[in-house]
Design a protein around this motif. Sequence first.
Motif, PDB file in Angstrom:
ATOM      1  N   MET A 131       0.841  -1.191   0.000  1.00  0.00           N
ATOM      2  CA  MET A 131       0.000   0.000   0.000  1.00  0.00           C
ATOM      3  C   MET A 131       0.879   1.245   0.000  1.00  0.00           C
ATOM      4  SD  MET A 131      -2.963  -1.395   0.007  1.00  0.00           S
ATOM      5  CE  MET A 131      -3.999   0.029   0.283  1.00  0.00           C
ATOM      6  N   GLY A 132       0.468   2.233  -0.764  1.00  0.00           N
ATOM      7  CA  GLY A 132       1.206   3.488  -0.817  1.00  0.00           C
ATOM      8  C   GLY A 132       0.678   4.487   0.186  1.00  0.00           C
ATOM      9  N   ILE A 133       1.336   5.642   0.227  1.00  0.00           N
ATOM     10  CA  ILE A 133       0.900   6.717   1.133  1.00  0.00           C
ATOM     11  C   ILE A 133      -0.459   7.230   0.664  1.00  0.00           C
ATOM     12  CG2 ILE A 133       1.479   9.001   2.015  1.00  0.00           C
ATOM     13  CD1 ILE A 133       4.389   8.344   1.596  1.00  0.00           C
ATOM     14  N   PRO A 134      -1.406   7.435   1.577  1.00  0.00           N
ATOM     15  CA  PRO A 134      -2.727   7.966   1.167  1.00  0.00           C
ATOM     16  C   PRO A 134      -2.590   9.284   0.421  1.00  0.00           C
ATOM     17  CG  PRO A 134      -2.813   7.136   3.413  1.00  0.00           C
ATOM     18  CD  PRO A 134      -1.376   7.094   3.007  1.00  0.00           C
ATOM     19  N   ARG A 135      -3.341   9.420  -0.657  1.00  0.00           N
ATOM     20  CA  ARG A 135      -3.298  10.608  -1.490  1.00  0.00           C
ATOM     21  C   ARG A 135      -4.628  11.359  -1.414  1.00  0.00           C
ATOM     22  NH1 ARG A 135      -1.448   8.222  -7.177  1.00  0.00           N
ATOM     23  NH2 ARG A 135      -3.182   6.856  -6.652  1.00  0.00           N
ATOM     24  N   PHE A 136      -4.616  12.586  -1.872  1.00  0.00           N
ATOM     25  CA  PHE A 136      -5.825  13.404  -1.866  1.00  0.00           C
ATOM     26  C   PHE A 136      -6.812  12.891  -2.911  1.00  0.00           C
ATOM     27  CE2 PHE A 136      -2.500  16.358  -0.346  1.00  0.00           C
ATOM     28  CZ  PHE A 136      -3.058  16.703   0.876  1.00  0.00           C
ATOM     29  N   LYS A 137      -8.091  13.062  -2.625  1.00  0.00           N
ATOM     30  CA  LYS A 137      -9.163  12.674  -3.532  1.00  0.00           C
ATOM     31  C   LYS A 137      -9.608  13.883  -4.337  1.00  0.00           C
ATOM     32  CE  LYS A 137     -11.066   8.910  -0.722  1.00  0.00           C
ATOM     33  NZ  LYS A 137     -12.294   8.368  -0.075  1.00  0.00           N
ATOM     34  N   THR A 138      -9.616  13.743  -5.652  1.00  0.00           N
ATOM     35  CA  THR A 138     -10.054  14.827  -6.513  1.00  0.00           C
ATOM     36  C   THR A 138     -11.577  14.811  -6.657  1.00  0.00           C
ATOM     37  OG1 THR A 138      -9.783  13.471  -8.495  1.00  0.00           O
ATOM     38  CG2 THR A 138      -7.884  14.758  -7.771  1.00  0.00           C
ATOM     39  N   LEU A 139     -12.109  15.922  -7.062  1.00  0.00           N
ATOM     40  CA  LEU A 139     -13.560  16.036  -7.180  1.00  0.00           C
ATOM     41  C   LEU A 139     -14.116  15.155  -8.281  1.00  0.00           C
ATOM     42  CD1 LEU A 139     -16.199  17.470  -6.344  1.00  0.00           C
ATOM     43  CD2 LEU A 139     -15.648  19.271  -7.990  1.00  0.00           C
ATOM     44  N   ARG A 140     -13.380  14.992  -9.381  1.00  0.00           N
ATOM     45  CA  ARG A 140     -13.890  14.242 -10.514  1.00  0.00           C
ATOM     46  C   ARG A 140     -13.762  12.732 -10.309  1.00  0.00           C
ATOM     47  NH1 ARG A 140     -15.251  15.300 -15.595  1.00  0.00           N
ATOM     48  NH2 ARG A 140     -14.678  17.492 -15.317  1.00  0.00           N
ATOM     49  N   ARG A 141     -12.680  12.285  -9.669  1.00  0.00           N
ATOM     50  CA  ARG A 141     -12.410  10.863  -9.570  1.00  0.00           C
ATOM     51  C   ARG A 141     -12.893  10.238  -8.264  1.00  0.00           C
ATOM     52  NH1 ARG A 141      -8.725   8.940 -13.196  1.00  0.00           N
ATOM     53  NH2 ARG A 141      -8.169   7.277 -11.755  1.00  0.00           N
ATOM     54  N   ALA A 142     -13.213  11.043  -7.269  1.00  0.00           N
ATOM     55  CA  ALA A 142     -13.606  10.496  -5.971  1.00  0.00           C
ATOM     56  C   ALA A 142     -14.998   9.878  -6.052  1.00  0.00           C
ATOM     57  CB  ALA A 142     -13.572  11.585  -4.905  1.00  0.00           C
ATOM     58  N   ARG A 143     -15.180   8.794  -5.321  1.00  0.00           N
ATOM     59  CA  ARG A 143     -16.496   8.160  -5.246  1.00  0.00           C
ATOM     60  C   ARG A 143     -17.334   8.883  -4.204  1.00  0.00           C
ATOM     61  NH1 ARG A 143     -16.626   1.831  -4.383  1.00  0.00           N
ATOM     62  NH2 ARG A 143     -15.786   2.010  -6.505  1.00  0.00           N
ATOM     63  N   ARG A 144     -18.491   9.337  -4.615  1.00  0.00           N
ATOM     64  CA  ARG A 144     -19.354  10.102  -3.717  1.00  0.00           C
ATOM     65  C   ARG A 144     -20.126   9.132  -2.824  1.00  0.00           C
ATOM     66  NH1 ARG A 144     -19.834  15.345  -4.203  1.00  0.00           N
ATOM     67  NH2 ARG A 144     -18.933  16.425  -5.998  1.00  0.00           N
ATOM     68  N   THR A 145     -19.776   9.123  -1.531  1.00  0.00           N
ATOM     69  CA  THR A 145     -20.410   8.220  -0.584  1.00  0.00           C
ATOM     70  C   THR A 145     -20.383   8.829   0.800  1.00  0.00           C
ATOM     71  OG1 THR A 145     -20.331   5.990   0.368  1.00  0.00           O
ATOM     72  CG2 THR A 145     -18.246   7.000  -0.223  1.00  0.00           C
ATOM     73  N   CYS A 146     -21.332   8.429   1.614  1.00  0.00           N
ATOM     74  CA  CYS A 146     -21.442   8.909   2.990  1.00  0.00           C
ATOM     75  C   CYS A 146     -22.177   7.845   3.802  1.00  0.00           C
ATOM     76  CB  CYS A 146     -22.190  10.241   3.044  1.00  0.00           C
ATOM     77  SG  CYS A 146     -22.411  10.878   4.725  1.00  0.00           S
ATOM     78  N   ARG A 147     -21.686   7.567   5.025  1.00  0.00           N
ATOM     79  CA  ARG A 147     -22.238   6.510   5.869  1.00  0.00           C
ATOM     80  C   ARG A 147     -22.811   7.119   7.143  1.00  0.00           C
ATOM     81  NH1 ARG A 147     -19.817   2.339   9.555  1.00  0.00           N
ATOM     82  NH2 ARG A 147     -21.164   0.504   9.415  1.00  0.00           N
ATOM     83  N   PHE A 148     -24.016   6.675   7.490  1.00  0.00           N
ATOM     84  CA  PHE A 148     -24.706   7.117   8.700  1.00  0.00           C
ATOM     85  C   PHE A 148     -24.790   5.939   9.662  1.00  0.00           C
ATOM     86  CE2 PHE A 148     -26.248   9.701   5.208  1.00  0.00           C
ATOM     87  CZ  PHE A 148     -26.171  10.975   5.707  1.00  0.00           C
ATOM     88  N   THR A 149     -24.276   6.149  10.879  1.00  0.00           N
ATOM     89  CA  THR A 149     -24.323   5.107  11.902  1.00  0.00           C
ATOM     90  C   THR A 149     -25.174   5.493  13.102  1.00  0.00           C
ATOM     91  OG1 THR A 149     -22.276   5.980  12.872  1.00  0.00           O
ATOM     92  CG2 THR A 149     -22.070   4.210  11.240  1.00  0.00           C
TER      93      THR A 149
END
Length: 596
Positions: A131-149
Amino acid sequence: MKKFQQRPGFQLVAHKLALDPGAEGSRRLMSHTGAARAAYNWAVGWVTATWWQRGAEQSYGIGEDRLTPWRDFSLYALRKAFNEAKHTDPRFSSWWEENSKEAYNTGLANASAAFTNYAKSKSGKRKGRKMGIPRFKTLRRARRTCRFTTGVIRIEAGGRHITLPRLGTIRLHEHRPDLVALVEAGELRILSATVRLEHERWFVSLQVEQRLQAGPARRPDTAVGIDLGVRALAVYADSDGTTAEEPNPRHLDAALKQLRRTSRTVSRRQGPDRRTGQKASKRWEKANTARNKVHHRVANLRADTIHKLTTRLAAEYGTVVVEDLNVAGMLLNRRLARQIADAAFGEIRRQLTYKTAQRGSRLIVADRWYPSSKTCSGCGVAKAKLPLGVRVFACDHCGLVLDRDDNAALNLAALAARNTGTGSGRRPGPPPTRSRSLVEPTRRPAPPAPAARRGRGGQVAQPCRTSGRQKRETVLKPKPSSSGDETDLPGRNARNTESCCGSRQRNYPGRVRDKTQANSAAAGDRLIRAGAIVFFVGAVATLVTVAPFLLGTTPFPTFMFGLSMLMGVGFLVAGAGVLRSVAEGRRQARAATAAE
């Protein structure tokens, strides 16, 4: 925090529902998923900033005790730091109150998991690829998701709407009163909800604890072996010997023409360019959406086919046997990569895993090196080789002839009978004990001739079935192992049967000599052909040149000497080829006389 414990008789399952949020609902969903991405990027920047700072300080020669301290990337530490920064950070101070706290917690939890996976992978505690170092998520390529617990998560009465924290009530695309009835009966409890933008549509996945009503398989004492492939998606055979197949619909191949047309349209539009900062045009966005719809339809059709197949198999049989296929290695075959990816072998096995568990059935995964296609389902003798182009399996030991996929499925069903005792199996007697590395006989061995003479090394002379001449067959002697026991594995210098007909055999010491003789004969043939061509060209040129001189129209040409030399060279080359071929023929005759 108290750890979740599953209640007895309940299972964790998921229900994926499509949403019809409307314009305002879509804006709120986009805001929540964007907040999750912003929190993730903040956590990545906050943690990695100390890494770059420490690297710069070390380059200045600062001691270890005076370096900037590390920042903890646990979820608790990220939450605490983010709650302090969101009031003063200009990136969040003006709008963070518009979204639920679960949106920011989603991004922070994902960042914490990413850093944990990177640390474990670097230290060798995590299996799989590095695994590599975590990178920033771009607006175009990021998966739009949100979790409610936490908060209010419920399906409203009537089964037409769902309520989520800070998002309010959102309409469902389909009517689900069955879930409402299960909740009211106490057989279903919602644990969390995850909203996600997929295929240009909003979905919500409910993770629930549910008492499953699915009964046992209709044939609990019957095992089925499943052989996955490209020609047919699945060929399965039960322990009673009945075979059937699921045809491969090839959804991607059916949509390739439409994909090519839409892709050409996209390529003619002005798309985005990260190097120059150019943004995509509206026409490109419209054309790209049309192309994505084709991909989404193919994915939906494939998922529908696989779900129907796996549900039918899990509901019918008590034991299911599949192969541990090396799909990543199979995709390296560029001629079949697209068909293999379209078949989705891994998804079939994943669905069978949880569907058999829900019904209390067994799922047996055959070893990756189990020769299901090469082993005869009638007698258990395995072939040394079976090319992929050979679609019919013919056993040379018992004479069984059937389709290779049917043979593999029957072997998998018999494997379930041997391992678990489920079903009767088709192969009588005990299972074969030979390893797959042994070279099994390709035909029934003939009895030794009464007047057979022995050669060196324990070789017995027997007549060849093709030419009737004598051949030598090596008798393999047991090789003592290091533990003192005897094994039937052939030694390193053992030779397979040597045929007098010139058939190609493995591990034959004279194979190099035969190859040299064949190359010598081929070289002689090439010399003969080259000499003949040169002689023919010289003769034609001479005839064309001398014809006017013979007719008395022109004097004798001076370049006739060159043509004569060309014909002489042709004669010499052809003669050399003839001599070489004659010498090779005499050598082969002497070798045949010495062998007799």
